[in-house]
Structure formats: structure tokens, C-alpha cells
Design a protein around this motif. Structure first.
Motif, PDB file in Angstrom:
ATOM      1  N   THR A  81       0.850  -1.184   0.000  1.00  0.00           N
ATOM      2  CA  THR A  81       0.000   0.000   0.000  1.00  0.00           C
ATOM      3  C   THR A  81       0.888   1.236   0.000  1.00  0.00           C
ATOM      4  OG1 THR A  81      -0.135  -0.197   2.392  1.00  0.00           O
ATOM      5  CG2 THR A  81      -1.989  -1.057   1.139  1.00  0.00           C
ATOM      6  N   ASP A  82       0.237   2.405  -0.208  1.00  0.00           N
ATOM      7  CA  ASP A  82       0.990   3.657  -0.228  1.00  0.00           C
ATOM      8  C   ASP A  82       2.087   3.609  -1.290  1.00  0.00           C
ATOM      9  OD1 ASP A  82       1.048   6.173   0.741  1.00  0.00           O
ATOM     10  OD2 ASP A  82       1.838   5.670   2.721  1.00  0.00           O
ATOM     11  N   ALA A  83       1.836   2.893  -2.363  1.00  0.00           N
ATOM     12  CA  ALA A  83       2.836   2.706  -3.411  1.00  0.00           C
ATOM     13  C   ALA A  83       2.206   3.028  -4.762  1.00  0.00           C
ATOM     14  CB  ALA A  83       3.348   1.266  -3.406  1.00  0.00           C
ATOM     15  N   MET A  84       2.857   3.890  -5.507  1.00  0.00           N
ATOM     16  CA  MET A  84       2.294   4.401  -6.766  1.00  0.00           C
ATOM     17  C   MET A  84       3.030   3.787  -7.947  1.00  0.00           C
ATOM     18  SD  MET A  84       0.203   6.883  -7.826  1.00  0.00           S
ATOM     19  CE  MET A  84      -0.101   7.691  -9.398  1.00  0.00           C
ATOM     20  N   VAL A  85       2.270   3.226  -8.874  1.00  0.00           N
ATOM     21  CA  VAL A  85       2.895   2.711 -10.100  1.00  0.00           C
ATOM     22  C   VAL A  85       3.051   3.865 -11.081  1.00  0.00           C
ATOM     23  CG1 VAL A  85       2.617   1.168 -12.073  1.00  0.00           C
ATOM     24  CG2 VAL A  85       1.966   0.399  -9.782  1.00  0.00           C
ATOM     25  N   LEU A  86       4.292   4.063 -11.541  1.00  0.00           N
ATOM     26  CA  LEU A  86       4.571   5.154 -12.469  1.00  0.00           C
ATOM     27  C   LEU A  86       4.522   4.687 -13.915  1.00  0.00           C
ATOM     28  CD1 LEU A  86       7.626   6.774 -10.654  1.00  0.00           C
ATOM     29  CD2 LEU A  86       5.235   7.456 -10.537  1.00  0.00           C
ATOM     30  N   GLU A  87       4.887   3.417 -14.125  1.00  0.00           N
ATOM     31  CA  GLU A  87       4.987   2.956 -15.501  1.00  0.00           C
ATOM     32  C   GLU A  87       4.858   1.441 -15.552  1.00  0.00           C
ATOM     33  OE1 GLU A  87       8.737   3.924 -17.326  1.00  0.00           O
ATOM     34  OE2 GLU A  87       8.107   3.198 -19.296  1.00  0.00           O
ATOM     35  N   VAL A  88       4.200   0.967 -16.599  1.00  0.00           N
ATOM     36  CA  VAL A  88       4.175  -0.456 -16.915  1.00  0.00           C
ATOM     37  C   VAL A  88       4.764  -0.588 -18.311  1.00  0.00           C
ATOM     38  CG1 VAL A  88       2.686  -2.429 -17.404  1.00  0.00           C
ATOM     39  CG2 VAL A  88       2.122  -0.887 -15.521  1.00  0.00           C
ATOM     40  N   THR A  89       5.771  -1.453 -18.478  1.00  0.00           N
ATOM     41  CA  THR A  89       6.397  -1.571 -19.796  1.00  0.00           C
ATOM     42  C   THR A  89       5.826  -2.781 -20.528  1.00  0.00           C
ATOM     43  OG1 THR A  89       8.193  -3.006 -19.061  1.00  0.00           O
ATOM     44  CG2 THR A  89       8.536  -0.632 -18.837  1.00  0.00           C
ATOM     45  N   PRO A  90       5.923  -2.778 -21.881  1.00  0.00           N
ATOM     46  CA  PRO A  90       5.386  -3.912 -22.646  1.00  0.00           C
ATOM     47  C   PRO A  90       6.057  -5.240 -22.281  1.00  0.00           C
ATOM     48  CG  PRO A  90       5.822  -2.041 -24.081  1.00  0.00           C
ATOM     49  CD  PRO A  90       6.395  -1.699 -22.750  1.00  0.00           C
ATOM     50  N   ASP A  91       7.309  -5.198 -21.765  1.00  0.00           N
ATOM     51  CA  ASP A  91       7.944  -6.460 -21.357  1.00  0.00           C
ATOM     52  C   ASP A  91       7.680  -6.763 -19.880  1.00  0.00           C
ATOM     53  OD1 ASP A  91       9.498  -4.404 -20.486  1.00  0.00           O
ATOM     54  OD2 ASP A  91      11.405  -5.288 -21.069  1.00  0.00           O
ATOM     55  N   LYS A  92       6.638  -6.135 -19.331  1.00  0.00           N
ATOM     56  CA  LYS A  92       6.077  -6.460 -18.013  1.00  0.00           C
ATOM     57  C   LYS A  92       6.984  -6.110 -16.840  1.00  0.00           C
ATOM     58  CE  LYS A  92       3.111 -10.040 -19.970  1.00  0.00           C
ATOM     59  NZ  LYS A  92       3.904 -10.534 -21.105  1.00  0.00           N
ATOM     60  N   GLN A  93       7.617  -4.955 -16.944  1.00  0.00           N
ATOM     61  CA  GLN A  93       8.238  -4.364 -15.762  1.00  0.00           C
ATOM     62  C   GLN A  93       7.260  -3.339 -15.193  1.00  0.00           C
ATOM     63  OE1 GLN A  93      11.970  -2.685 -17.006  1.00  0.00           O
ATOM     64  NE2 GLN A  93      13.066  -4.582 -16.546  1.00  0.00           N
ATOM     65  N   VAL A  94       7.215  -3.286 -13.858  1.00  0.00           N
ATOM     66  CA  VAL A  94       6.326  -2.339 -13.188  1.00  0.00           C
ATOM     67  C   VAL A  94       7.190  -1.403 -12.337  1.00  0.00           C
ATOM     68  CG1 VAL A  94       4.392  -2.084 -11.586  1.00  0.00           C
ATOM     69  CG2 VAL A  94       4.449  -4.024 -13.163  1.00  0.00           C
ATOM     70  N   HIS A  95       7.181  -0.120 -12.674  1.00  0.00           N
ATOM     71  CA  HIS A  95       7.966   0.870 -11.945  1.00  0.00           C
ATOM     72  C   HIS A  95       7.107   1.431 -10.814  1.00  0.00           C
ATOM     73  CE1 HIS A  95      11.230   1.471 -15.119  1.00  0.00           C
ATOM     74  NE2 HIS A  95      10.400   0.581 -15.644  1.00  0.00           N
ATOM     75  N   VAL A  96       7.575   1.283  -9.583  1.00  0.00           N
ATOM     76  CA  VAL A  96       6.778   1.648  -8.410  1.00  0.00           C
ATOM     77  C   VAL A  96       7.579   2.627  -7.558  1.00  0.00           C
ATOM     78  CG1 VAL A  96       5.575   0.757  -6.374  1.00  0.00           C
ATOM     79  CG2 VAL A  96       5.838  -0.691  -8.382  1.00  0.00           C
ATOM     80  N   VAL A  97       6.901   3.648  -7.031  1.00  0.00           N
ATOM     81  CA  VAL A  97       7.565   4.537  -6.079  1.00  0.00           C
ATOM     82  C   VAL A  97       6.745   4.589  -4.792  1.00  0.00           C
ATOM     83  CG1 VAL A  97       6.483   6.672  -6.907  1.00  0.00           C
ATOM     84  CG2 VAL A  97       8.743   6.761  -5.817  1.00  0.00           C
ATOM     85  N   SER A  98       7.444   4.510  -3.646  1.00  0.00           N
ATOM     86  CA  SER A  98       6.758   4.575  -2.362  1.00  0.00           C
ATOM     87  C   SER A  98       7.717   5.170  -1.330  1.00  0.00           C
ATOM     88  CB  SER A  98       6.324   3.173  -1.910  1.00  0.00           C
ATOM     89  OG  SER A  98       7.460   2.362  -1.685  1.00  0.00           O
ATOM     90  N   THR A  99       7.146   5.722  -0.277  1.00  0.00           N
ATOM     91  CA  THR A  99       7.979   6.300   0.776  1.00  0.00           C
ATOM     92  C   THR A  99       8.813   5.204   1.446  1.00  0.00           C
ATOM     93  OG1 THR A  99       6.100   7.733   1.165  1.00  0.00           O
ATOM     94  CG2 THR A  99       7.889   7.891   2.740  1.00  0.00           C
ATOM     95  N   ALA A 100       8.183   4.032   1.612  1.00  0.00           N
ATOM     96  CA  ALA A 100       8.854   2.953   2.340  1.00  0.00           C
ATOM     97  C   ALA A 100      10.007   2.340   1.548  1.00  0.00           C
ATOM     98  CB  ALA A 100       7.833   1.866   2.701  1.00  0.00           C
ATOM     99  N   GLN A 101       9.811   2.142   0.253  1.00  0.00           N
ATOM    100  CA  GLN A 101      10.793   1.387  -0.532  1.00  0.00           C
ATOM    101  C   GLN A 101      11.543   2.241  -1.534  1.00  0.00           C
ATOM    102  OE1 GLN A 101      11.007  -2.047  -0.075  1.00  0.00           O
ATOM    103  NE2 GLN A 101       9.239  -2.250   1.266  1.00  0.00           N
ATOM    104  N   GLY A 102      11.182   3.511  -1.693  1.00  0.00           N
ATOM    105  CA  GLY A 102      11.810   4.315  -2.727  1.00  0.00           C
ATOM    106  C   GLY A 102      11.343   3.897  -4.105  1.00  0.00           C
ATOM    107  N   TYR A 103      12.279   3.953  -5.081  1.00  0.00           N
ATOM    108  CA  TYR A 103      11.927   3.623  -6.470  1.00  0.00           C
ATOM    109  C   TYR A 103      12.342   2.198  -6.754  1.00  0.00           C
ATOM    110  CZ  TYR A 103      11.298   4.488 -11.482  1.00  0.00           C
ATOM    111  OH  TYR A 103      10.863   4.452 -12.784  1.00  0.00           O
ATOM    112  N   GLU A 104      11.397   1.387  -7.219  1.00  0.00           N
ATOM    113  CA  GLU A 104      11.696  -0.015  -7.490  1.00  0.00           C
ATOM    114  C   GLU A 104      11.194  -0.377  -8.872  1.00  0.00           C
ATOM    115  OE1 GLU A 104      10.579  -2.891  -4.064  1.00  0.00           O
ATOM    116  OE2 GLU A 104       9.124  -1.254  -4.094  1.00  0.00           O
ATOM    117  N   ILE A 105      11.861  -1.349  -9.471  1.00  0.00           N
ATOM    118  CA  ILE A 105      11.332  -1.939 -10.705  1.00  0.00           C
ATOM    119  C   ILE A 105      11.006  -3.396 -10.400  1.00  0.00           C
ATOM    120  CG2 ILE A 105      11.800  -2.502 -13.107  1.00  0.00           C
ATOM    121  CD1 ILE A 105      13.723  -0.109 -13.163  1.00  0.00           C
ATOM    122  N   LEU A 106       9.700  -3.716 -10.422  1.00  0.00           N
ATOM    123  CA  LEU A 106       9.247  -5.084 -10.191  1.00  0.00           C
ATOM    124  C   LEU A 106       9.060  -5.759 -11.548  1.00  0.00           C
ATOM    125  CD1 LEU A 106       6.434  -4.376  -7.546  1.00  0.00           C
ATOM    126  CD2 LEU A 106       8.883  -4.721  -7.132  1.00  0.00           C
TER     127      LEU A 106
END
Lengths: 422, 119
Positions: A81-106
Motif C-alpha cells: 500500500t501507499d505505493a504508486m505505479v509510475l509505468e508499466v512496460t510492454p515487457d512487463k516491468q512495473v515501476h513503483v515509487v513509495s515512501t517505504a521502498q523508494g523507487y523499485e522496478i518489479l
């Protein structure tokens, strides 16, 4: 981090999709939700009437969400929760930013888009007048009142007769506000009839059909609005103006699927729904990317969101298990006379072994009409009589496999009235 | 004779209820319309949903409902009762906050669970 399935959005659509995928044996699932809690808009929909189809009882929004949150709590689905998805790429990477985890690529093998929709605002409908405080979308006012405990005004005019506006007319009245009028530009209401009765009639709130707000006046705060009747062309008729002294205007003028992520990912979109084009199992134009709920098309009933999202969840689990339906034969679907759109837009016959359910909205109010499905040759594939059809109520029909097999080429869903039909 | 619209389902049948003839209902397309029409004129009821004050949680309002429909004429009285209710977290969905409102046997219950906020 790598997951089998990433679900974007933790409202009713995302909850049902994640739960369905888990039940099918998919054990690596993550829901990404931008709010601080799961449940989405149901958390502020404190009224009842949810769940009659799915749970066979009448629940409030928080209760309906709570049941799914509890069901999910018994699974191993991870939730951010409290996590915002900034981008979804066609090769199925999900870019997420949150206060707890910073910037992540799932990374995911399959993605389910369940971002829901948002309200049309004053800017989207271009009401003339000054720009004082006191103009809210109905849903924003609902959040202020039901979650933050803040009344947005005392004398209210509601523009639009969508369900959220009707629900807020009752809610504001119960909390002591005076709702002066509900104003609808169309000659019929955009909301469910039961809401007209129990939210407006119960409290003697007048509904002005074929009327609109032509001016919002006030310096710092709304002081009055001008309402005028509109003609068949929906243009205001001079000389019909009425003045309402009010401090608040609530807008209930439609919902827009929230598809910034879908567009940026390059999904094929349907301009009629403002959502992604989907196949029979809610798969989008990118294999392994699914979409469900209000991000695909705006629903009236959460129960139908749940059913659609379970289909997406099951399909995502099947995709991760290596099951991919054959692309052909393919039946495209079109809306014909009186039908605004259809979901799905395409049926892959390989994946329609038990037939397929179609969802759509009609463009006008009909009495004693028939929903007719015809193929390219004009042959009637199926017909469904309906006593009552209205744009405010989503329609669905079930097309059995045997009928689909009879069709040649694209199917058209249309409304047919009158007697001598073949 | 009174004209009402049935709210039992989305069809919205226009009912005529004849008060002078044992509340006979016409215009209904199903038996539920008859039940609704008879009740609506003799003892109309509505489920009440609202919020009450909530302390010690992340947000300040607790959504609540009446456990069964209340007489329509007592809805605003019930709203005034809710003004006086304040609940401290934690609270569980379904928890009874006000039992037996107006002697109707209907309770006011929480419709959402809240944990105590971490300070």
C-alpha cells in the motif's frame, strides 16, 4: 523483485483478480495500491446495496471490501500500500515509487490492470461562470464527508444524476444540508431508478431533467447558480432560467477509466469505452497483460466488477501456467443500433468453450425491445427480449458456444424495436 | 390510489396501490413488487447508513448502519442519536454500537474494522 502476477490497484477489481489467481494455484502475487489501505472507492461508499448478486445479501461498501480483504488475508498474496505505479512496460516491468521502498522496478510474468476510474470534473464539461470555492465532484465530497468527517456545504445543487450524485443528495440531506435540486441535461436519469426514489423522492428533492447549469456565480465561495432548460440539441433555452441560492455545487457527470498506464504501455485502446480492448478472458492486446473492472468500462454494480475481475485473475493464472489460447478463429464484436460499446471486443473461439458473456450499454431508454446479435451476413445469431433498457444500467447477455459456432465474421449487437422482426 | 415506483430491482415498475381495497397492488411484474407496494404505504422502512466519531484510528469517522431497516419516519431521529456516539479504536466490523434503537430491536453496528493507530 519478481512475481508471477502483479495486480495494479487494490480496489474491488484488484482484490477479486488477485484472489482468483491465488485460488488457481498461482502463489507469487503482489497487489500494488496507491492509497494507505485496500478497498478502493468502496471505503467511502458507506451506503448499502452492494453484494446482492455476489454475496446474496445487501452490504455497505466497506463491508463488501472488508470481506475480500479478509479472504485475501488468508492467502499469501503480498500487498504494497501507499505505493504508486509510475509505468508499466510492454515487457512487463512495473515501476513503483513509495515512501517505504523508494523507487523499485518489479518484474512480472503477468500483469492485471485494475486501476479503476475517476470522475469527470468541471473542466471536462466546461460550465461557464467564475471560479469560486464550493464546486466539488460528488465523489470528492463523499470522501470529505464519510472518511474525513468534513461537510463541504449547507445549500447544495447537484449537476448530473449519476448514482454518486444521487447518493450524495441523500447523504448531505441526512447530515443537515439542504439539497435544492438535482439537474440533469439528458431527458432521463443517469442513475439507477431505485436511487432516484430512495435518494431524491424520499427527501422531496426535485429532479430537473433536460436542464443544465448555465452559470456559477460567486466571488470567494459559490453564491448562486443559474439553471436553464435545454432543447433536444442540449442547448439552453433562453427565458427558462431559474436561480438557486447555494454555497455548493456537486458534479456527478460521469466517470472516466483511468488508463494513463495502459496507454503508455502501448495497449490498444477502445475510444468508446476509454479502456483497453480486451478478449473474452480480459486479456489486452499485449499477451499476459489483463484488465478488469472500471479501468475497462464503467460499471454500475460492484458485483459485476468482481465477476469480471475473477475472470481476469483465472486467466492470468492460466497464462502463468503456460496456457495460451489460439489466436484464430477470432470473432470481433461491434455495437450496432442503440449499443454504445461491447466488452469484450474480441472472442477467441479456442477460449470460449462454454460460450461467452457480453457486456454493454444502450444509448437510449427502450421499452419492450430486443437485444439482437447478428453476424456479417445479417443472419440473426441470438435475440433477447427486454422489457426495459436504459443507459444508466449495464446490460449483459450470454452467448452459448453453439450459437457462436453458427456465426460467420464479425458479430453486431444491436437493439431492435417494433413488430415485424424476423 | 397511490402511484409509487418499486425499488426492489432496477426495473422500476410503476405500481398503483389501492388503500381503500386492502392495499391491492397493480402494475407489478413480480411478487416482490406486491410486497414492496403494501409495505411502502403502510409501514415504509429504510436501512440507515452514516458515520460516527472515531478516535485513536488513522481516520476520524467510523461507518455504521442499522442492522435492519428502520421506520422511515424515525430516520432523522436516528441521525441525531448518532451525533452523540463516539467510538475508540480498535473496533470490529459488525460490533454493536447502539443496541435496540427506539425499541425497534434494530441495532446500530460498525461496518468497518479499525485497528488502533500506531503513535
Amino acid at each position: 523483485m519478481k512475481y508471477d502476477v502483479i495486480v495494479i490497484g487494490g480496489g474491488p477489481a484488484g482484490l477479486a483478480a488477485a484472489h482468483a489467481a491465488w485460488q488457481d494455484g498461482c502463489k507469487s502475487i503482489c497487489i500494488v495500491e496507491r492509497d494507505k489501505e485496500l478497498g478502493g472507492i468502496l471505503n467511502q461508499c458507506i451506503h448499502n446495496g452492494f453484494g446482492l448478486h455476489f454475496f446474496k445479501e445487501e452490504l455497505t461498501g466497506p463491508e463488501y471490501a472488508g470481506r475480500f480483504i479478509d479472504m485475501l488475508g488468508e492467502t499469501g498474496v503480498s500487498v504494497r500500500t501507499d505505493a504508486m505505479v509510475l509505468e508499466v512496460t510492454p515487457d512487463k516491468q512495473v515501476h513503483v515509487v513509495s515512501t517505504a521502498q523508494g523507487y523499485e522496478i518489479l518484474e512480472a510474468r503477468s500483469i492485471i490492470l485494475a486501476m479503476g476510474c475517476r470522475e469527470r470534473t468541471r473542466g471536462a464539461i466546461g460550465i461557464p461562470g467564475s471560479r469560486p470555492a464550493g464546486v466539488f465532484t460528488a465523489g470528492a465530497a463523499q470522501r470529505y464527508l464519510n472518511i474525513e468527517g468534513y461537510m463541504v456545504g449547507k445549500r447544495v445543487v447537484i449537476l448530473g444524476s449519476g448514482d454518486i450524485g444521487l447518493i450524495m443528495a441523500r447523504r448531505m440531506t441526512l447530515e443537515g444540508a439542504k439539497v435544492l435540486a438535482c439537474v440533469e441535461v439528458m431527458p432521463y436519469s443517469g442513475g439507477l431508478t431505485r436511487n432516484i426514489v430512495q435518494c431524491l423522492h424520499d427527501f422531496d428533492i426535485p429532479l430537473y431533467l433536460s436542464h443544465t447549469i448555465t452559470d456559477i456565480q460567486g466571488r470567494d465561495r459559490v453564491e448562486r447558480v443559474i439553471v436553464a432548460e435545454v432543447g433536444p440539441d442540449r442547448r439552453p433555452i433562453t427565458g427558462t432560467e431559474m436561480t438557486f441560492d447555494c454555497d455548493t455545487v456537486l458534479l456527478s457527470v460521469g466517470l472516466i477509466p483511468e488508463n494513463e498506464l495502459s496507454r503508455a504501455a502501448g495497449l490498444e485502446m477502445d475510444p468508446r469505452t476509454n479502456g483497453p480492448v480486451v478478449y473474452e478472458n480480459m486479456e489486452t492486446s499485449i499477451p499476459g497483460v489483463f484488465a478488469c473492472g472500471n479501468v475497462v468500462h464503467v460499471h454500475d454494480l460492484v458485483d459485476f466488477v468482481t465477476a469480471e475481475s475473477q475472470r481476469a485473475g483465472h486467466a492470468a493464472a492460466a497464462y502463468c501456467a503456460g496456457h495460451t489460447p489460439a489466436a484464430a478463429p477470432l470473432l470481433p464484436l461491434k455495437g450496432g443500433n442503440g449499443v454504445g460499446y461491447t466488452v469484450p471486443q474480441h472472442i477467441r473461439m479456442d477460449n470460449a468453450k462454454d460460450g461467452v458473456s457480453l457486456f454493454f450499454r444502450v444509448r437510449a431508454v427502450y421499452r419492450d425491445a430486443r437485444i439482437v446479435v447478428r453476424d456479417d451476413s445479417g443472419a440473426q445469431i441470438a435475440a433477447y427480449p427486454r422489457e426495459h433498457l436504459a443507459p444508466g444500467e449495464m446490460e449483459s447477455i450470454k452467448l452459448p458456444r453453439v450459437l457462436l459456432e453458427k456465426a460467420s465474421g464479425a458479430l453486431t449487437v444491436q437493439i431492435e424495436e417494433g413488430g415485424d422482426q424476423k | 390510489m397511490t402511484q409509487i415506483i418499486c425499488i426492489t430491482c432496477p426495473k422500476g415498475c410503476h405500481l398503483q396501490v389501492d388503500e381503500e381495497n386492502d392495499f391491492r397492488v397493480t402494475g407489478n411484474n413480480c411478487p416482490r413488487g406486491e410486497t414492496y407496494g403494501k409495505n411502502e404505504l403502510q409501514n415504509p422502512v429504510r436501512t440507515l447508513t452514516s458515520t460516527v466519531r472515531l478516535t485513536g484510528a488513522r481516520t476520524p469517522r467510523l461507518p455504521v448502519k442499522s442492522s435492519a431497516p428502520l421506520p422511515k419516519g424515525r430516520i432523522f431521529d436516528a441521525m441525531r442519536l448518532l451525533d452523540e456516539v463516539s467510538v475508540a479504536a480498535p473496533v470490529r466490523c459488525g460490533q454493536i454500537l447502539l443496541p435496540d434503537v427506539f425499541g425497534t430491536g434494530v441495532d446500530i453496528v460498525a461496518t468497518k474494522s479499525f485497528d488502533a493507530a500506531q503513535s
